[in-house]
Design a protein around this motif. Structure first.
Motif, PDB file in Angstrom:
ATOM      1  N   CYS A  66       1.969  -1.040   0.712  1.00 35.18           N
ATOM      2  CA  CYS A  66       1.334  -2.114  -0.049  1.00 35.18           C
ATOM      3  C   CYS A  66       1.704  -2.018  -1.520  1.00 35.18           C
ATOM      4  CB  CYS A  66      -0.184  -2.039   0.098  1.00 35.18           C
ATOM      5  SG  CYS A  66      -0.748  -2.251   1.793  1.00 35.18           S
ATOM      6  N   ASP A  67       1.635  -3.172  -2.211  1.00 37.96           N
ATOM      7  CA  ASP A  67       1.865  -3.180  -3.651  1.00 37.96           C
ATOM      8  C   ASP A  67       0.571  -2.760  -4.359  1.00 37.96           C
ATOM      9  OD1 ASP A  67       0.198  -5.418  -3.629  1.00 37.96           O
ATOM     10  OD2 ASP A  67       1.853  -6.839  -3.965  1.00 37.96           O
ATOM     11  N   GLU A  68       0.586  -2.790  -5.689  1.00 38.51           N
ATOM     12  CA  GLU A  68      -0.578  -2.343  -6.456  1.00 38.51           C
ATOM     13  C   GLU A  68      -1.814  -3.195  -6.207  1.00 38.51           C
ATOM     14  OE1 GLU A  68       0.586  -2.054 -10.544  1.00 38.51           O
ATOM     15  OE2 GLU A  68       2.068  -0.504 -10.123  1.00 38.51           O
ATOM     16  N   ALA A  69      -1.607  -4.456  -5.814  1.00 32.19           N
ATOM     17  CA  ALA A  69      -2.730  -5.354  -5.532  1.00 32.19           C
ATOM     18  C   ALA A  69      -3.259  -5.190  -4.106  1.00 32.19           C
ATOM     19  CB  ALA A  69      -2.304  -6.795  -5.762  1.00 32.19           C
ATOM     20  N   GLY A  70      -2.613  -4.333  -3.315  1.00 26.52           N
ATOM     21  CA  GLY A  70      -3.050  -4.101  -1.949  1.00 26.52           C
ATOM     22  C   GLY A  70      -2.431  -5.025  -0.921  1.00 26.52           C
ATOM     23  N   HIS A  71      -1.420  -5.817  -1.332  1.00 18.72           N
ATOM     24  CA  HIS A  71      -0.741  -6.715  -0.406  1.00 18.72           C
ATOM     25  C   HIS A  71       0.379  -5.969   0.317  1.00 18.72           C
ATOM     26  CE1 HIS A  71      -2.255  -9.534  -3.591  1.00 18.72           C
ATOM     27  NE2 HIS A  71      -2.836 -10.003  -2.487  1.00 18.72           N
TER      28      HIS A  71
END
Length: 83
Positions: A66-71
């Motif tokens: 996941c990316d930093e935003a949780g996606h």
């Protein structure tokens, strides 16, 4: 191992699922779908049918990234072919 062109990058899920044997497709789709929805590690066995008709038994272990935003951005994993 899966019969896709490595220069083209990872195949889209639809293309990947299109190569699965019918008897393992539903279970594999459910496993991958759950891993994506829950962003959880997974381990599964499935069967791939190559365009030339060859069938390969695969054991796969995957980890959603996941990316930093949780996606979810990708699933990293390893497939091991049974002999």
């Amino acid at each position: 191992m899966l019969g896709f062109d490595p220069e083209a990058g990872p195949p889209r899920f639809e293309k990947f699922f299109g190569r699965l044997c019918p008897e393992t497709r539903t279970e594999s789709e459910n496993c991958f779908g759950k891993a994506i929805a829950e962003k959880a590690d997974f381990e599964t066995d499935y069967r791939i049918v190559h365009p030339n008709g060859d069938v390969k038994d695969i054991h796969a272990v995957g980890h959603p990234v996941c990316d930093e935003a949780g996606h979810l951005v990708e699933i990293r994993g390893h497939g091991y072919r049974y002999y």
